[in-house]
Scaffold this motif. Structure first.
Motif, PDB file in Angstrom:
ATOM      1  N   GLY A  26       0.814  -1.220   0.000  1.00  0.00           N
ATOM      2  CA  GLY A  26       0.000   0.000   0.000  1.00  0.00           C
ATOM      3  C   GLY A  26       0.845   1.266   0.000  1.00  0.00           C
ATOM      4  O   GLY A  26       1.974   1.282   0.484  1.00  0.00           O
ATOM      5  N   SER A  27       0.262   2.329  -0.547  1.00  0.00           N
ATOM      6  CA  SER A  27       0.964   3.622  -0.632  1.00  0.00           C
ATOM      7  C   SER A  27       1.416   4.134   0.731  1.00  0.00           C
ATOM      8  O   SER A  27       2.511   4.672   0.872  1.00  0.00           O
ATOM      9  N   SER A  28       0.545   3.952   1.740  1.00  0.00           N
ATOM     10  CA  SER A  28       0.859   4.568   3.031  1.00  0.00           C
ATOM     11  C   SER A  28       2.075   3.907   3.683  1.00  0.00           C
ATOM     12  O   SER A  28       2.692   4.476   4.574  1.00  0.00           O
ATOM     13  N   SER A  64       1.525   0.090  -4.998  1.00  0.00           N
ATOM     14  CA  SER A  64       0.907   1.406  -5.075  1.00  0.00           C
ATOM     15  C   SER A  64       2.002   2.425  -4.802  1.00  0.00           C
ATOM     16  O   SER A  64       3.132   2.066  -4.494  1.00  0.00           O
ATOM     17  N   GLY A  65       1.643   3.683  -4.887  1.00  0.00           N
ATOM     18  CA  GLY A  65       2.587   4.721  -4.487  1.00  0.00           C
ATOM     19  C   GLY A  65       2.912   5.720  -5.581  1.00  0.00           C
ATOM     20  O   GLY A  65       3.568   6.728  -5.330  1.00  0.00           O
ATOM     21  N   ALA A  66       2.486   5.432  -6.823  1.00  0.00           N
ATOM     22  CA  ALA A  66       2.822   6.349  -7.914  1.00  0.00           C
ATOM     23  C   ALA A  66       2.186   7.724  -7.670  1.00  0.00           C
ATOM     24  O   ALA A  66       2.858   8.760  -7.750  1.00  0.00           O
ATOM     25  N   ILE A  67       0.900   7.712  -7.352  1.00  0.00           N
ATOM     26  CA  ILE A  67       0.209   8.992  -7.165  1.00  0.00           C
ATOM     27  C   ILE A  67       0.757   9.703  -5.922  1.00  0.00           C
ATOM     28  O   ILE A  67       1.042  10.899  -5.942  1.00  0.00           O
ATOM     29  N   ALA A  68       0.950   8.921  -4.862  1.00  0.00           N
ATOM     30  CA  ALA A  68       1.453   9.520  -3.614  1.00  0.00           C
ATOM     31  C   ALA A  68       2.836  10.138  -3.820  1.00  0.00           C
ATOM     32  O   ALA A  68       3.119  11.244  -3.332  1.00  0.00           O
ATOM     33  N   VAL A 147       3.925  -4.592 -10.506  1.00  0.00           N
ATOM     34  CA  VAL A 147       2.701  -4.258 -11.213  1.00  0.00           C
ATOM     35  C   VAL A 147       2.026  -3.044 -10.564  1.00  0.00           C
ATOM     36  O   VAL A 147       2.033  -2.902  -9.341  1.00  0.00           O
ATOM     37  N   ASN A 148       1.481  -2.188 -11.375  1.00  0.00           N
ATOM     38  CA  ASN A 148       0.620  -1.118 -10.857  1.00  0.00           C
ATOM     39  C   ASN A 148      -0.454  -0.842 -11.896  1.00  0.00           C
ATOM     40  O   ASN A 148      -0.353  -1.288 -13.041  1.00  0.00           O
ATOM     41  N   GLU A 149      -1.502  -0.158 -11.486  1.00  0.00           N
ATOM     42  CA  GLU A 149      -2.474   0.269 -12.475  1.00  0.00           C
ATOM     43  C   GLU A 149      -1.842   1.386 -13.311  1.00  0.00           C
ATOM     44  O   GLU A 149      -1.056   2.184 -12.803  1.00  0.00           O
ATOM     45  N   ASN A 150      -2.151   1.414 -14.602  1.00  0.00           N
ATOM     46  CA  ASN A 150      -1.635   2.473 -15.472  1.00  0.00           C
ATOM     47  C   ASN A 150      -2.472   3.735 -15.266  1.00  0.00           C
ATOM     48  O   ASN A 150      -3.309   4.088 -16.083  1.00  0.00           O
ATOM     49  N   ASP A 151      -2.199   4.397 -14.152  1.00  0.00           N
ATOM     50  CA  ASP A 151      -3.054   5.511 -13.719  1.00  0.00           C
ATOM     51  C   ASP A 151      -3.005   6.716 -14.650  1.00  0.00           C
ATOM     52  O   ASP A 151      -3.875   7.578 -14.579  1.00  0.00           O
ATOM     53  N   THR A 152      -1.993   6.801 -15.499  1.00  0.00           N
ATOM     54  CA  THR A 152      -1.911   7.977 -16.378  1.00  0.00           C
ATOM     55  C   THR A 152      -2.949   7.927 -17.485  1.00  0.00           C
ATOM     56  O   THR A 152      -3.343   8.955 -18.011  1.00  0.00           O
ATOM     57  N   TYR A 160      -9.516   0.360 -12.028  1.00  0.00           N
ATOM     58  CA  TYR A 160      -9.725  -0.324 -10.758  1.00  0.00           C
ATOM     59  C   TYR A 160      -9.867   0.717  -9.659  1.00  0.00           C
ATOM     60  O   TYR A 160     -10.749   0.640  -8.823  1.00  0.00           O
ATOM     61  N   GLY A 161      -8.918   1.660  -9.654  1.00  0.00           N
ATOM     62  CA  GLY A 161      -8.948   2.679  -8.620  1.00  0.00           C
ATOM     63  C   GLY A 161      -8.250   2.239  -7.352  1.00  0.00           C
ATOM     64  O   GLY A 161      -7.636   3.019  -6.670  1.00  0.00           O
ATOM     65  N   ASP A 162      -8.338   0.957  -7.018  1.00  0.00           N
ATOM     66  CA  ASP A 162      -7.630   0.473  -5.842  1.00  0.00           C
ATOM     67  C   ASP A 162      -6.790  -0.730  -6.252  1.00  0.00           C
ATOM     68  O   ASP A 162      -7.175  -1.483  -7.130  1.00  0.00           O
ATOM     69  N   ASP A 222      -6.191   9.143   3.052  1.00  0.00           N
ATOM     70  CA  ASP A 222      -5.803  10.127   2.043  1.00  0.00           C
ATOM     71  C   ASP A 222      -4.939   9.504   0.951  1.00  0.00           C
ATOM     72  O   ASP A 222      -5.082   9.795  -0.222  1.00  0.00           O
ATOM     73  N   LEU A 223      -4.022   8.642   1.370  1.00  0.00           N
ATOM     74  CA  LEU A 223      -3.045   8.086   0.429  1.00  0.00           C
ATOM     75  C   LEU A 223      -3.538   6.805  -0.229  1.00  0.00           C
ATOM     76  O   LEU A 223      -3.360   6.593  -1.417  1.00  0.00           O
ATOM     77  N   SER A 224      -4.143   5.915   0.549  1.00  0.00           N
ATOM     78  CA  SER A 224      -4.521   4.623  -0.018  1.00  0.00           C
ATOM     79  C   SER A 224      -5.979   4.663  -0.403  1.00  0.00           C
ATOM     80  O   SER A 224      -6.811   5.175   0.331  1.00  0.00           O
ATOM     81  N   ARG A 225      -6.269   4.086  -1.552  1.00  0.00           N
ATOM     82  CA  ARG A 225      -7.647   4.125  -2.018  1.00  0.00           C
ATOM     83  C   ARG A 225      -8.478   3.013  -1.403  1.00  0.00           C
ATOM     84  O   ARG A 225      -9.656   3.158  -1.162  1.00  0.00           O
ATOM     85  N   GLY A 226      -7.877   1.855  -1.194  1.00  0.00           N
ATOM     86  CA  GLY A 226      -8.646   0.711  -0.731  1.00  0.00           C
ATOM     87  C   GLY A 226      -8.899   0.799   0.765  1.00  0.00           C
ATOM     88  O   GLY A 226      -8.016   1.151   1.538  1.00  0.00           O
TER      89      GLY A 226
HETATM   90  N1  GLU Z   1      -2.376   2.878  -8.318  1.00  0.00           N
HETATM   91  C1  GLU Z   1      -2.321   3.883  -7.295  1.00  0.00           C
HETATM   92  C2  GLU Z   1      -0.903   4.439  -7.183  1.00  0.00           C
HETATM   93  O1  GLU Z   1       0.041   3.786  -7.513  1.00  0.00           O
HETATM   94  C3  GLU Z   1      -2.697   3.375  -5.921  1.00  0.00           C
HETATM   95  C4  GLU Z   1      -4.020   2.715  -5.782  1.00  0.00           C
HETATM   96  C5  GLU Z   1      -4.226   2.251  -4.323  1.00  0.00           C
HETATM   97  O2  GLU Z   1      -3.789   2.941  -3.402  1.00  0.00           O
HETATM   98  O3  GLU Z   1      -4.814   1.192  -4.117  1.00  0.00           O
HETATM   99  O4  GLU Z   1      -0.698   5.532  -6.727  1.00  0.00           O
END
Ligand code: GLU
Length: 394
Positions: A26-28, A64-68, A147-152, A160-162, A222-226
């Motif tokens: 997780g991002s946090s 996770s962590g790209a957005i953060a 692996v991560n979601e291709n958030d861009t 997925y969002g989470d 704030d940081l983690s979506r799930g």
């Molecule tokens: N894919 C998002 C990221 O890398 C995180 C999604 C999540 O926190 O579950 O920033």
């Protein structure tokens, strides 16, 4: 360095025996909103991953962590981001994220391979097969897929969002037997522990009942979506496809080793083995797109658990795409079972009856040597009910 002494010690506790493990981070855990990437924590985690690999397990990471990370670099305000802001933050942050993983794993002798997925890559059959093939090749080459979601490019409707559910999809895609969600909570409680002092910890979930789903209300930070709800959703997907799923806290350094040693965590039991779940799901396909007739030699090979090679095929019927389900028939026209075919009908016809070594010359590309791989085949079960979980992926 203390942490480095862990590198070669195999897991011997609760995690011993798992052979393909997806770890979701997780991002946090990975990103401190003020200080940025937690490098020491990541290093200790990679020690744990190296231990899993040293014990013979295939290891995959969903990070996770790209957005953060990106929002810190771009100095975006706290609070929810607009879609276009998250896309930009992810574009910036993913570079830093991949680099951190690649460096930390390289120090421990492992290559990292970046895989960015969108919803369509896991839900649409042909893209699913391509993504799966690349991930499996990375594992064969002993690289760790990150692996991560291709958030861009993901938009609200198609994301997925989470990463909890994304990780569960990845686990089903590669027939993992363990999905470990490392998060800022140590597991499932009967009620959110922050709101309810009487909340009871649930160490084991043999089956996901409506009561379990009800316990998992509440959102992320704030940081983690799930939140817990997406984790229980993930558990439904993963356990239905034959993976055990564990939720554990990742706060302390070396969290995987801690879980192995018995640290508090919630274990969701798998409902079947990954291969059995996959075969049940294939066997449950009601609609086949075509049929393959095979000769007596191939029939015997299939009965002995082998794959179907083009050499054993005598006829191809129907119009289908790579990855579609086709019936497998013997020379008397009896249906022996069904399978996911590795070629579309045009190419399947071209290589019918030919040796696998001729495929490249016949088609102009090096395709799979099997027409239907044994793991993609369910014999004697055509028309059975689908296994739970993985029905809409291919
Ligand atoms: N894919 C998002 C990221 O890398 C995180 C999604 C999540 O926190 O579950 O920033």
């Amino acid at each position: 360095m203390e942490a480095r002494t862990h590198t070669s010690t195999a897991m011997t506790g609760r995690l011993a025996g798992f052979r393909r493990v997806v770890v979701k981070v997780g991002s946090s855990l990975l990103v401190d909103p003020a200080a940025g990437l937690r490098r020491d924590w990541l290093g200790a985690l990679c020690d744990d991953l190296a231990s899993l690999a040293a014990a013979g397990a295939d290891v995959l990471v969903v990070s996770s962590g790209a957005i953060a990370l990106g929002r810190k670099v771009l100095d975006l305000p706290r609070g929810p981001l607009k879609l276009e802001e998250s896309q930009a933050a992810a574009a910036v942050g993913q570079i830093a994220l991949s680099r951190a993983w690649a460096e930390a794993l390289a120090e421990r002798g492992h290559a990292a391979g970046q895989i960015l997925l969108t919803l369509g890559d896991t839900e649409e059959r042909r893209r699913y097969l391509n993504a799966r093939a690349t991930i499996l090749n990375l594992l064969r080459l002993h690289a760790v897929p990150i692996v991560n979601e291709n958030d861009t490019v993901a938009t609200t409707e198609i994301r997925y969002g989470d990463n909890d559910r994304l990780a569960a999809r990845v686990a089903t895609m590669v027939s993992a037997d363990l999905l470990l969600l490392l998060s800022d909570v140590d597991g499932l409680y009967s009620a959110p522990p922050a709101d309810d002092p009487d909340a009871v910890f649930i160490p084991q979930v043999p089956r996901i009942t409506p009561e379990i789903v009800a316990m998992a209300s509440g959102a992320g930070s704030d940081l983690s979506r799930g939140g817990m709800a997406t984790k229980v959703e993930a558990a439904k997907i993963a356990t239905g496809a034959g993976a055990t799923m564990v939720i554990a806290s990742g706060h302390e350094p070396g969290p995987i080793r801690r879980v192995d040693g018995g640290a508090r965590s919630t274990w969701f039991s798998a409902v079947a083995s990954p291969l059995a779940a996959r075969k049940a799901w294939i066997g449950g396909t009601l609609e086949t797109r075509g049929a393959i007739t095979i000769d007596e030699g191939a029939r015997r090979a299939l009965a002995a658990g082998k794959s179907l090679l083009p050499a054993g095929v005598t006829a191809v019927e129907g119009r289908f795409q790579r990855g579609d389900t086709v019936a497998i028939r013997d020379s008397d026209g009896h249906t022996l079972g069904v399978g996911l075919i590795a070629y579309d009908d045009t190419d399947a016809r071209r290589i019918t009856g030919r040796r696998s070594a001729e495929i490249e010359a016949l088609l102009g590309y090096a395709g799979r040597s099997e027409m239907i791989h044994r793991d993609d085949m369910a014999l004697g079960q055509a028309g059975e009910t689908a296994g739970p979980g993985e029905k809409d992926t291919g």
